[in-house]
Design an enzyme around this catalytic site. Structure first.
Site, PDB file in Angstrom:
ATOM      1  N   THR A 185      27.906  31.426  48.103  1.00 54.19           N
ATOM      2  CA  THR A 185      28.704  31.780  46.931  1.00 54.19           C
ATOM      3  C   THR A 185      27.916  31.477  45.667  1.00 54.19           C
ATOM      4  O   THR A 185      27.230  30.457  45.587  1.00 54.19           O
ATOM      5  CB  THR A 185      30.042  31.018  46.891  1.00 54.19           C
ATOM      6  OG1 THR A 185      30.682  31.272  45.640  1.00 54.19           O
ATOM      7  CG2 THR A 185      29.880  29.514  47.054  1.00 54.19           C
ATOM      8  N   GLU A 330      34.818  28.893  49.624  1.00 49.68           N
ATOM      9  CA  GLU A 330      34.875  27.542  50.178  1.00 49.68           C
ATOM     10  C   GLU A 330      36.149  27.284  50.977  1.00 49.68           C
ATOM     11  O   GLU A 330      36.286  26.254  51.631  1.00 49.68           O
ATOM     12  CB  GLU A 330      34.798  26.510  49.030  1.00 49.68           C
ATOM     13  CG  GLU A 330      33.424  26.401  48.369  1.00 49.68           C
ATOM     14  CD  GLU A 330      33.218  27.373  47.215  1.00 49.68           C
ATOM     15  OE1 GLU A 330      33.913  28.414  47.161  1.00 49.68           O
ATOM     16  OE2 GLU A 330      32.351  27.103  46.357  1.00 49.68           O
ATOM     17  N   LYS A 441      33.466  36.748  36.411  1.00 48.80           N
ATOM     18  CA  LYS A 441      33.708  37.497  37.644  1.00 48.80           C
ATOM     19  C   LYS A 441      33.974  38.956  37.301  1.00 48.80           C
ATOM     20  O   LYS A 441      35.012  39.305  36.773  1.00 48.80           O
ATOM     21  CB  LYS A 441      34.872  36.903  38.423  1.00 48.80           C
ATOM     22  CG  LYS A 441      34.794  37.323  39.873  1.00 48.80           C
ATOM     23  CD  LYS A 441      35.629  36.473  40.770  1.00 48.80           C
ATOM     24  CE  LYS A 441      35.132  36.566  42.197  1.00 48.80           C
ATOM     25  NZ  LYS A 441      36.046  35.945  43.148  1.00 48.80           N
ATOM     26  N   TRP A 446      30.150  37.614  41.041  1.00 42.78           N
ATOM     27  CA  TRP A 446      29.860  36.606  40.030  1.00 42.78           C
ATOM     28  C   TRP A 446      28.632  36.935  39.190  1.00 42.78           C
ATOM     29  O   TRP A 446      27.638  37.417  39.711  1.00 42.78           O
ATOM     30  CB  TRP A 446      29.618  35.245  40.684  1.00 42.78           C
ATOM     31  CG  TRP A 446      30.831  34.650  41.313  1.00 42.78           C
ATOM     32  CD1 TRP A 446      31.039  34.483  42.646  1.00 42.78           C
ATOM     33  CD2 TRP A 446      31.991  34.127  40.658  1.00 42.78           C
ATOM     34  NE1 TRP A 446      32.261  33.890  42.852  1.00 42.78           N
ATOM     35  CE2 TRP A 446      32.869  33.660  41.657  1.00 42.78           C
ATOM     36  CE3 TRP A 446      32.374  34.005  39.320  1.00 42.78           C
ATOM     37  CZ2 TRP A 446      34.104  33.087  41.369  1.00 42.78           C
ATOM     38  CZ3 TRP A 446      33.607  33.436  39.033  1.00 42.78           C
ATOM     39  CH2 TRP A 446      34.457  32.978  40.043  1.00 42.78           C
TER      40      TRP A 446
HETATM   41  P1  AMP Z   1      34.897  33.589  45.511  1.00 43.54           P
HETATM   42  O1  AMP Z   1      34.467  32.324  46.125  1.00 43.54           O
HETATM   43  O2  AMP Z   1      33.769  34.466  45.099  1.00 43.54           O
HETATM   44  O3  AMP Z   1      35.899  34.287  46.370  1.00 43.54           O
HETATM   45  O4  AMP Z   1      35.627  33.247  44.148  1.00 43.54           O
HETATM   46  C1  AMP Z   1      36.687  32.346  44.067  1.00 43.54           C
HETATM   47  C2  AMP Z   1      37.191  32.275  42.656  1.00 43.54           C
HETATM   48  O5  AMP Z   1      37.650  33.572  42.243  1.00 43.54           O
HETATM   49  C3  AMP Z   1      38.370  31.371  42.437  1.00 43.54           C
HETATM   50  O6  AMP Z   1      37.994  30.017  42.309  1.00 43.54           O
HETATM   51  C4  AMP Z   1      38.962  31.949  41.153  1.00 43.54           C
HETATM   52  O7  AMP Z   1      38.251  31.512  40.013  1.00 43.54           O
HETATM   53  C5  AMP Z   1      38.726  33.435  41.326  1.00 43.54           C
HETATM   54  N1  AMP Z   1      39.927  34.066  41.926  1.00 43.54           N
HETATM   55  C6  AMP Z   1      40.107  34.423  43.209  1.00 43.54           C
HETATM   56  N2  AMP Z   1      41.323  34.984  43.382  1.00 43.54           N
HETATM   57  C7  AMP Z   1      41.939  34.966  42.184  1.00 43.54           C
HETATM   58  C8  AMP Z   1      43.228  35.373  41.702  1.00 43.54           C
HETATM   59  N3  AMP Z   1      44.134  35.947  42.478  1.00 43.54           N
HETATM   60  N4  AMP Z   1      43.498  35.164  40.400  1.00 43.54           N
HETATM   61  C9  AMP Z   1      42.597  34.598  39.573  1.00 43.54           C
HETATM   62  N5  AMP Z   1      41.372  34.197  39.967  1.00 43.54           N
HETATM   63  C10 AMP Z   1      41.040  34.370  41.256  1.00 43.54           C
END
Ligand code: AMP
Length: 544
Positions: A185, A330, A441, A446
Site C-alpha cells: 500500500t 491493512e 486519493k 494514492w
Molecule cells: P487503501 O488501503 O488503498 O484501500 O486505502 C484506505 C484508505 O482509503 C482509508 O484509510 C481511507 O482514508 C480511504 N477510504 C477507504 N474507503 C473510504 C470511504 N468509504 N470513505 C472515505 N475514505 C475511504
C-alpha cells in the site's frame, strides 16, 4: 480448560475445493485480455488450479516463495490466487499503474521469484526487467497463439505450462497462519509497505464479510468485482464468492461504463463492487444511452467516500441499492459498511441517504475506537472526533520486513492507527471527517503529496511547496500545488508543470498550481497542512 474440538487449519485451498464439490456447475465468466468472453465452471477452475499448482512446483516454487501477478481480473488470475497460496507460496499482486520506481521497489523488496503477467503489461515488464535482478522467470498469461515477442528472460506461456499437468493434486496441510498473499500500500508517505495476509486472516475476513447483515450473497448472486485483483485481493470477492457458490463475472481490461453495463446485463450481475470513479463512468453511460440495469440490485462503493449524489442516483433512477464501504489494505480490507437498519427503513429518503453517507457500522471481527491527541478514548456520541484505530484477526500485526513503519503504526495497546479521523455515533455508525496521513486519493489510487512537494522544490525557482488534496467530481481528490516563488522569479504554472512532468508519473501531475507569498507554519516552523487545507476549502479546481 481447553475445548475439545479439532484443531483443523483454515486454508485457502479449501475454498476452491469446496466450490468444486458443491457448486461444480456454477459459472465463472471473464472478459479476457485477448478480447473474447471466456466461461467455465468452478469444477473447471479447481481442475486448472490443481494443474497450475503442479506446474509451479515443477518450476521449483515452494513454501514462502513470493509469486507476483501484474494482471487484470480474469479466470487465470483467479487460478494463480488459489494455486500459489494453496501450495504455501505467496501471491503478490502488483498495481501496474504505480510509478516505475515504486513498481521496481516493490518487486525487489518482496524478492519475487516469478512474475505472472497479462499481455497488456508485457511491455511494462520488458522496460523494467533489468532493474529486477532477483526475478527468476516470467509467465505470460495467455495461450501459444497469442504469445508476444518479448525480451523477458526465462519466459513461459501460461497455457503451455499447465497443459500436460494432471488435474488431481493433494493440497498440503499448511499451518493456517502461513502467509498466503501480499499487497503493498502507498496509502502513507515513504516507500510502499507490504501487508502480508495469512490463510487464517483471509478465511476469517471472508466469513466476516458474509456475516454483514443485509448483504446476502449466495448461489443466486452474480458478483462483478470491478475493484482490481491487485487492490487488496479485489476486496475479498474471489474468496467469499466461491465460498457461497456465487457466479463470478470478471471484467478483464474493459472497465468503461459501456463495457461494464453490457457485461452486467448479459451475465445477470446482481452485485458489483468498486471505487466511486468507475461508478461515475457507469452512471454517465447509463444516462447518455438511456439504458436500464436488468438484474443489478446492489453496488458496493468503497475505497473513497461515496458521493451522496451517486448513492441517490443508483436508488432513485435505477432502483439499485448503493452501499458505502470503508476499509484499508491493512484490514483485508473491509472495516465498515453503511446499510440502513430495519427500524430506519420508514425514515424519509433524505434521512436514509444521510445514514448511507456515513462510512457505516463495523462488520463482525473489527473493533474500532477513536482517540484524542493524547491517545485517550473519545465517546461514541456522534460528535467527538479523533483518530480512528482498529483491531481484529484480519487486521495486520506489522508491515512486511519494515520495522520502521511497523513501529509507527500501532498504539501501546496494539491497535492499528488508520490515519483517518472519524466520529462514531451511539448506533455504531462511523463517519470519516478528515485524514491525518499526507496523501491524496485519486480514483482509488494514492498520490504522495510529499513526493510531489520534493519534486516541486527541485525546481530552481520554487522556494517552498505544499501539496494538498482538492475535491474533484470525477476522481474524488486531485493534487493542488501551492508554492512560493524564489525572489525575483516569474515562473508560471506551465513552467512548474513542465518541470514536474519530468519527475513524476503523468497522472500525479497537480491539476492546478497556485502561487502564494508564504505558506502557513507553526511556531516550530512546521508546515501547517491543516491550516492550508482550511484556507483552500472553498477552492475549485479548474479541471472540476
Ligand atoms: P487503501 O488501503 O488503498 O484501500 O486505502 C484506505 C484508505 O482509503 C482509508 O484509510 C481511507 O482514508 C480511504 N477510504 C477507504 N474507503 C473510504 C470511504 N468509504 N470513505 C472515505 N475514505 C475511504
Amino acid at each position: 480448560m481447553r475445548g475439545l474440538m479439532m484443531d483443523r487449519p483454515l486454508l485457502i485451498s479449501q475454498i476452491i475445493e469446496y466450490a468444486a464439490s458443491n457448486f461444480p456447475d456454477q459459472e465463472v465468466v471473464s472478459r479476457t485480455v485477448e478480447g473474447d468472453l471466456h466461461r467455465y465452471t468452478y469444477g473447471d477452475a479447481a481442475r486448472r488450479t490443481r494443474q497450475l499448482a503442479r506446474a509451479l512446483q515443477k518450476l521449483g516454487v515452494g513454501e514462502a516463495d513470493r509469486i507476483a501477478t501484474v494482471a487484470w481480473n480474469t479466470y487465470r488470475h483467479l487460478e494463480i490466487y488459489y494455486a500459489t497460496s494453496g501450495i504455501g507460496a505467496v501471491c503478490h499482486t502488483i498495481n501496474p499503474r504505480l510509478p516505475a520506481d515504486q513498481f521496481t521497489y516493490i518487486v525487489n523488496h518482496a524478492r519475487d521469484r516469478f512474475v505472472f503477467v497479462d499481455l497488456t503489461f508485457v511491455p511494462l515488464l520488458d522496460k523494467l526487467k533489468d532493474q529486477l535482478p532477483e526475478v527468476a522467470g516470467y509467465v505470460i498469461m495467455t495461450d501459444r497463439a497469442h504469445m508476444p515477442e518479448t525480451g523477458l528472460p526465462n519466459v513461459h506461456c501460461y497455457e503451455d505450462l499447465i497443459a500436460d499437468e494432471p488435474g488431481e493434486f493433494e493440497w498440503p496441510d499448511l499451518d493456517e497462519n502461513t502467509a498466503s498473499s501480499l499487497c503493498y500500500t502507498s496509502g502513507t508517505t515513504g516507500n510502499p509497505k507490504g501487508v502480508l495476509y495469512s490463510h487464517r486472516s483471509t478465511l476469517l475476513h471472508s466469513l466476516f464479510v458474509l456475516s454483514i447483515p443485509g448483504l446476502t450473497m449466495d448461489e443466486d448472486s452474480a458478483m462483478l468485482p470491478v475493484v482490481p485483483m491487485f487492490h487488496v485481493n479485489a476486496w475479498g470477492v474471489p474468496y467469499f464468492g466461491p465460498m457461497v457458490g456465487a457466479k463470478l463475472v470478471f471484467p478483464g481490461p474493459r472497465l468503461d461504463g459501456e463495457s461494464l453495463a453490457g457485461l452486467m446485463n448479459s451475465e445477470g450481475v446482481t452485485d458489483a463492487w468498486g471505487v466511486p470513479t468507475v461508478w461515475l463512468g457507469l452512471l454517465a453511460h447509463m444516462r447518455s444511452a438511456g439504458e436500464r440495469f436488468h438484474t443489478l440490485r446492489r453496488v458496493l462503493i468503497g475505497g473513497s467516500a461515496a458521493p451522496r449524489a451517486m448513492l441517490n442516483e443508483f436508488k432513485e433512477s435505477y432502483g439499485v441499492e448503493g452501499l458505502q464501504g470503508w476499509g484499508m489494505t491493512e484490514m483485508s480490507p473491509i472495516g465498515t459498511v453503511s446499510l440502513v437498519r430495519p427500524q430506519d427503513r420508514n425514515l424519509s429518503a433524505k434521512e436514509q441517504l444521510d445514514i448511507k453517507c456515513k462510512q457505516g457500522r463495523a462488520m463482525f471481527g473489527v473493533d474500532m475506537k477513536i482517540v484524542d491527541d493524547n491517545g485517550e478514548r473519545l465517546p461514541h456520541d456522534g460528535k467527538a472526533f479523533g483518530e480512528l484505530l482498529v483491531r481484529g484477526p484480519a487486521v495486520l500485526s506489522g508491515y512486511y520486513e519494515n520495522p520502521e513503519a511497523t513501529a509507527k503504526a500501532f498504539d501501546d495497546e496494539g491497535w492499528f492507527r488508520t490515519g483517518d479521523v472519524a466520529k462514531i455515533d451511539p448506533d455504531g455508525y462511523m463517519e470519516i471527517v478528515d485524514r491525518t496521513k499526507d496523501v491524496i486519493k485519486s480514483g482509488g489510487e494514492w498520490i504522495s503529496s510529499i513526493d510531489l512537494e520534493n519534486a516541486a522544490v527541485g525546481h530552481p525557482e520554487i522556494a517552498e511547496a505544499a501539496v494538498i488534496a482538492a475535491r474533484h467530481p470525477k476522481w474524488d481528490e486531485r493534487p493542488l500545488l501551492v508554492c512560493v516563488r524564489e525572489e525575483g522569479s516569474g515562473v508560471d504554472k506551465n513552467g512548474v508543470l513542465d518541470y514536474l512532468a519530468q519527475h513524476v508519473a503523468k497522472w500525479w501531475l497537480p491539476d492546478d498550481v497556485v502561487f502564494v507569498e508564504e505558506l502557513p507554519h507553526s511556531a516550530t516552523g512546521k508546515l501547517q497542512k491543516a491550516k492550508l487545507r482550511e484556507d483552500f476549502k472553498d477552492y475549485t479546481l479548474p479541471t472540476a
